[in-house]
Design an enzyme around this catalytic site. Structure first.
Site: not given
Ligand code: BTN
Length: 324
Positions: A122, A187, A322
């Site tokens: 993201r 995570k 926070r």
């Molecule tokens: C995040 O930033 O938390 C989301 C990560 C999403 C990664 C997955 S791996 C499979 C799919 N292909 C990608 O290029 N991204 C998503």
């Protein structure tokens, strides 16, 4: 050509036995120098291949590769007939499905890969995708009611993933609004949904899931936040073919529920695993910061926050604890 050759090389090494450079060169009809160059590239992709003089090359740990047949078989056992494209090397599983829109992809079609050269996270971030280590999975889902049907979609997918991990792997995971799955405050997985709208009443979504299965040391060093992986959490390795099939089945189930009723029937499921519930949080949207207490989510997937005694919905932004 190069891609096919590397894929063949990986298959030969996957058994975990020593193979001499000469034998590999003969079988793949290239020079020994070429084999040595490809091995270097595979090491850079995250495969741990070492060489011993007089013996040849070997994978440090044998690896069970993703397998289209095994995966589809398991899916059928779970009463799902999704098409799954399994790739060894790809740029991004999300991009692969996005490129097929709108006519060259079936509803529910999935794509999974051993390695992504341009995995996306993201907010334009890169998603580390070392070879054979994790799960990189994408699924195409048609939004018949247009873009508005995407509301709450990522939360429904997060709930699906958390339920598979809880029910099939006895893991107590938390959901972090709107797209992350956490394990013991770190995570474990992230979701990236990409949308494509052709017209007002028809839109397409590609749902991407990156789930840490076994984090190699060299990748861990590149990750800028606390992370968890399944192998550490469970104390043993997992079969990625079975895991992927279970996740696809679980996600399909929630997507169908979401299509019919929206997020409403899942709000209490979210609540059970809501990482932020009743905690003091701050929400950052662009240059704006709002402080409050998390009160869960509403039927549309908005974050509910108590700000100065009034509960308000927020539809976007990055949330954090926070003081954290
Ligand atoms: C995040 O930033 O938390 C989301 C990560 C999403 C990664 C997955 S791996 C499979 C799919 N292909 C990608 O290029 N991204 C998503």
């Amino acid at each position: 050509m190069v891609k096919i050759l590397r894929e063949q090389l990986i298959r030969k090494l996957s058994q975990g036995r020593f193979i001499s450079g000469q034998l590999l060169a003969d079988e793949l009809a290239v020079s020994r120098a070429a084999i040595s160059k490809h091995i270097k590239v595979l090491n850079d992709m995250g495969l741990d291949i070492f060489s011993v003089k007089g013996k040849g090359y070997r994978l440090a740990n044998p690896i069970t590769l993703l397998d289209e047949q095994q995966l589809s078989h398991k899916l059928l056992q779970l009463k799902c007939d999704n098409r799954v494209d399994v790739h060894t090397i790809i740029d991004s599983t999300n991009s692969y499905l996005m490129r097929r829109l709108p006519n060259n992809v079936l509803n529910g079609q999935a794509c999974i890969a051993e390695y992504q050269s341009a995995g996306r996270g993201r907010r334009g971030k890169q998603w580390q995708s070392p070879f054979g280590s994790h799960l990189y999975l994408s699924l195409y889902w048609q939004l018949n009611q247009g873009l508005s049907a995407a509301m709450g979609l990522s939360l429904a997918v997060g709930i699906a993933v958390s339920e598979v991990l809880a029910n099939d792997y006895a893991m107590d995971v938390q959901l972090k609004w709107p797209n992350d799955i956490y394990y013991q405050g770190r995570k474990l997985a992230g979701i990236l949904i990409e949308l494509d709208a052709q017209s007002e009443d028809s839109a397409h979504s590609v749902i991407g899931l990156g789930l840490n299965v076994h984090m190699p040391k060299h990748s861990a060093e590149e990750i800028d936040q606390p992370w968890a992986d399944l192998t550490q959490a469970l104390g043993e390795g997992v079969d990625r073919n079975i895991l992927a099939a279970k996740l696809i089945a679980g996600i399909m189930n929630k997507l169908e529920l979401h299509q019919q009723f929206g997020l409403a029937p899942m709000v209490t499921d979210w609540r059970k695993r809501d990482f932020f519930y009743n905690k003091p949080v701050r929400l950052i949207t662009g240059s704006k910061e709002v402080r409050g207490t998390c009160q869960g989510i509403n039927n549309k997937g908005a974050l509910l926050m108590d700000v100065d005694g009034i509960t308000q919905p927020f539809y976007g932004g990055e949330i954090s604890l926070r003081g954290a």
